[in-house]
Design a protein around this motif. Structure first.
Motif, PDB file in Angstrom:
ATOM      1  N   GLU A   1      39.434  47.159  32.397  1.00 18.97           N
ATOM      2  CA  GLU A   1      38.677  47.219  33.518  1.00 18.97           C
ATOM      3  C   GLU A   1      38.403  45.576  34.324  1.00 18.97           C
ATOM      4  O   GLU A   1      38.692  45.536  35.764  1.00 18.97           O
ATOM      5  N   SER A   2      38.061  44.576  33.701  1.00 13.33           N
ATOM      6  CA  SER A   2      38.039  43.357  34.224  1.00 13.33           C
ATOM      7  C   SER A   2      39.364  42.742  34.561  1.00 13.33           C
ATOM      8  O   SER A   2      39.418  41.983  35.661  1.00 13.33           O
TER       9      SER A   2
ATOM     10  N   ASP B   1      47.091  36.792  40.691  1.00 17.00           N
ATOM     11  CA  ASP B   1      46.380  36.947  41.928  1.00 17.00           C
ATOM     12  C   ASP B   1      46.880  35.792  42.710  1.00 17.00           C
ATOM     13  O   ASP B   1      46.426  34.488  42.441  1.00 17.00           O
TER      14      ASP B   1
ATOM     15  N   LYS C   1      41.721  44.489  36.085  1.00 17.01           N
ATOM     16  CA  LYS C   1      42.096  45.164  37.243  1.00 17.01           C
ATOM     17  C   LYS C   1      43.741  45.359  37.364  1.00 17.01           C
ATOM     18  O   LYS C   1      44.127  45.071  38.625  1.00 17.01           O
TER      19      LYS C   1
ATOM     20  N   THR D   1      46.118  43.787  35.934  1.00 17.75           N
ATOM     21  CA  THR D   1      46.830  42.616  35.843  1.00 17.75           C
ATOM     22  C   THR D   1      47.030  42.044  34.302  1.00 17.75           C
ATOM     23  O   THR D   1      48.084  41.490  33.905  1.00 17.75           O
TER      24      THR D   1
ATOM     25  N   ASN E   1      31.431  43.047  42.796  1.00 18.80           N
ATOM     26  CA  ASN E   1      32.610  43.839  42.557  1.00 18.80           C
ATOM     27  C   ASN E   1      33.362  43.789  43.929  1.00 18.80           C
ATOM     28  O   ASN E   1      34.478  43.985  43.940  1.00 18.80           O
ATOM     29  N   ASP E   2      32.628  43.705  44.973  1.00 25.69           N
ATOM     30  CA  ASP E   2      33.407  43.902  46.229  1.00 25.69           C
ATOM     31  C   ASP E   2      32.876  42.487  47.168  1.00 25.69           C
ATOM     32  O   ASP E   2      32.907  42.608  48.551  1.00 25.69           O
TER      33      ASP E   2
ATOM     34  N   ASP F   1      51.979  44.060  42.475  1.00 23.71           N
ATOM     35  CA  ASP F   1      51.745  45.219  41.797  1.00 23.71           C
ATOM     36  C   ASP F   1      52.950  45.756  40.924  1.00 23.71           C
ATOM     37  O   ASP F   1      52.560  46.109  39.688  1.00 23.71           O
TER      38      ASP F   1
ATOM     39  N   TRP G   1      45.259  37.254  34.926  1.00 22.36           N
ATOM     40  CA  TRP G   1      44.586  36.911  36.161  1.00 22.36           C
ATOM     41  C   TRP G   1      45.053  35.858  36.927  1.00 22.36           C
ATOM     42  O   TRP G   1      44.645  35.711  38.280  1.00 22.36           O
TER      43      TRP G   1
END
Length: 567
Positions: free
Chosen positions: A238-239, A264, A241, A243, A95-96, A520, A261
């Motif tokens: 959640e997946s 990004d 994020k 978008t 996740n990070d 955003d 997705w």
């Protein structure tokens, strides 16, 4: 004998570097370095005469977390047994992962080898990673693939302003579409719809009408109420994020729009107009308005659950597995789990599942266009600490691990005879897991008591195998998945990859400063339009004004300026 032959190959490679080993003069190269103390070569096992340790990063996914057995008896032990290379692993939560490797690079504590990187651009300016294009003449497997499948135009898309690339990407012989949608075929049939015929030329608009009919049937037969949604998707909440994730990527691509997705790193939905030979923002185009109008129709008419864009993936899956919904996204890795879960909840034989070629919009293009995927960066720290000769030796290992057929098969399937072997099916030799094994990562199910080779030993994980020839990348495909790809070939097309504008460091920094708040804003408006929180017609001008105030025109202008200066 194998080791002697490998040494002979190594000598031959060094003697005629750009002929026998597929060197790429275009990339820019460093001087020749003599191979000492190790064997290598195209499709020859890398082996170090002396034990050697290389540090490597690992993106640790919670759903198949790394286990001690992976190092003691699994994938990492297998690599060490073959190559005499011990991998010193630094594990980060997936996740990070990007944030952690960024911090490590900036602090000078990065591992030598950094895989699972989708965009190397943020790491170039600081000098913490090596311009790997300077060294690919030392990578015979990489260069052979580039030459065989004419990958140079694809590699050009990841070159930076200095003409070099800083990531060794996974390379595919052909672009492969992974994500699509699946439906409860039994319920569609009962409602009077033949999905196998419809998918040949269906659009998102016609899918909307079909789903209205399916819901009408379900309401009439007590399978749901008028207030219920029959589509509640995953990889969007959640997946996603914020978008809109997978679904909006698929739908957006169908309307020439960068969304979900795909947003990004797109600098606000930037696309290339091949006719005008210039870039524009798809996010403020007429195509974008068409796209959000169609997407909104699914929510507005009670088909698509607006919670799709906020919920956890498990919630969406459970609704589908229990029969509350009749359509959802899937991919190759999920298909076997979908069947197993539905067998457990609904019972085998009590449903029919069909994976479709997803609908088109204003074009029939698949969402995936690039033959490149995530890849490997190499830290400057490796070059500094190993020196030129030791660094080149490590690159020989990287070349074997990520670009040889042998390592690809090992990382994906495990050792032949341990987890898999060849079987003859219709006169063809195919790879099959041995009895008692299954693998979620390969989309191969089995009994609950079977051992999952990814969970147990780390094979078929997402860190260390990607790309390769179509035959290799599809060697785990079930007949159902092979059939899906055959239908893709009949019903869909592959779009041309957009060229890239290659900004300088200052230009990239400026584009990022503009793009982050703009994206955003676009993502927020997109979800509000689709879920009905904003009215597409009444609020359209306000949306355009917001984008303009957040520098969408400046991004387009600067991108075109950069691109035209490079022509």
């Amino acid at each position: 004998m194998k080791k002697v032959a490998a040494t002979m190959v190594a000598v031959t490679c060094l003697a005629s570097l750009f002929v026998s080993c597929g060197g790429n003069k275009k990339a820019g190269t460093k001087g020749s370095v003599e191979a000492k103390g190790y064997s290598f070569g195209a499709e020859t096992t890398f082996h170090s005469d002396e034990p050697v340790t290389y540090s490597i990063s690992f993106s640790d996914a919670a759903w198949y977390a790394m286990q001690p057995e992976w190092e003691s008896e699994g994938i990492f032990k297998d690599i060490e047994n073959l190559t005499n290379v011990h991998l010193n692993i630094t594990s980060y939560d997936s996740n990070d992962y990007n944030q952690k490797i960024n911090l490590a690079i900036n602090s000078g504590s990065a591992t030598y080898i950094i895989p699972k990187v989708y965009d190397e651009s943020p790491y170039v300016a600081g000098g913490g990673i090596v311009a790997v294009s300077d060294y690919i003449q030392y990578m015979p497997n990489f260069t052979a693939f580039v030459e065989k499948y004419n990958m140079n135009p694809d590699l050009d898309t990841i070159r930076q302003n200095d003409g070099k690339f800083y990531r060794l990407p996974g390379m595919h012989q052909a672009a492969l579409q992974d994500y699509t949608i699946e439906v409860r075929e039994d319920i569609f049939e009962a409602a009077g719809y033949n999905v196998r015929e419809l998918e040949k030329d269906w659009t998102w608009e016609s899918l909307h009408d079909v789903l209205l009919g399916v819901k009408k049937y379900m309401v009439a037969n007590g399978l749901c109420t008028e207030k219920d949604y029959i589509w509640s998707d995953l990889w969007c909440g959640e997946s996603g994020k914020g978008t809109g994730g997978n679904l909006l990527k698929l739908m957006g691509a169908s309307y020439n729009v960068v969304s979900g997705w795909a947003m990004d790193g797109s600098n606000g939905g930037i696309k290339f107009d091949a006719n005008k030979k210039e870039f524009y923002s798809s996010s403020v185009s007429d195509d974008y308005k068409k796209f959000i109008t169609v997407a909104n129709s699914f929510v507005k008419d009670g088909i698509l659950d607006p919670e799709t864009f906020t919920q956890a993936d498990d919630v969406a899956n459970n609704k589908f597995y229990s029969g509350k919904t009749v359509i959802k996204s899937t991919n190759r890795s999920s298909m076997a789990n979908d069947v197993a879960s539905m067998d457990k909840i609904l019972g085998a034989g009590n449903y029919k599942l069909y994976v479709t070629a997803y609908p088109s919009g204003t074009n029939k293009n698949l969402a995936e266009t690039s033959r490149l995927e995530c890849g490997v960066m190499v830290s400057q720290k490796a070059l500094d600490e190993l020196g030129e000769e030791g660094f080149v030796k490590m690159l020989r290992f990287v070349d074997w691990m990520f670009y040889s057929k042998e390592a690809y098969s090992l990382c994906k399937w495990g050792p032949q005879g341990k987890t898999w072997d060849y079987q003859t099916v219709n006169g063809t030799q195919v790879k099959k897991l041995l009895p008692g094994y299954k693998c979620g990562g390969l989309g191969i199910g089995g009994a609950e008591s079977d051992t999952d080779i990814r969970l147990k030993w780390g094979y078929a994980g997402g860190n260390y195998f990607y790309g390769h020839s179509t035959a290799e990348s599809t060697d785990n495909f079930t007949p159902e998945v092979q059939d899906l790809y055959a239908r893709y070939g009949k019903y869909k097309t592959v779009a041309t990859v957009d060229p890239k504008a290659k900004p300088s460091e200052d230009e990239r920094e400026q584009l990022n400063l503009w793009a982050v708040p703009l994206q955003d804003n676009i993502n927020a408006w997109t979800l509000k339009f689709i879920t009905g929180q904003k009215d597409i017609n009444k609020d359209w001008d306000a949306y355009l004004s917001d984008c303009k105030n957040l520098n969408v025109d400046k991004i387009v202008d600067l991108t075109n300026k950069i691109y035209k200066a490079q022509q």
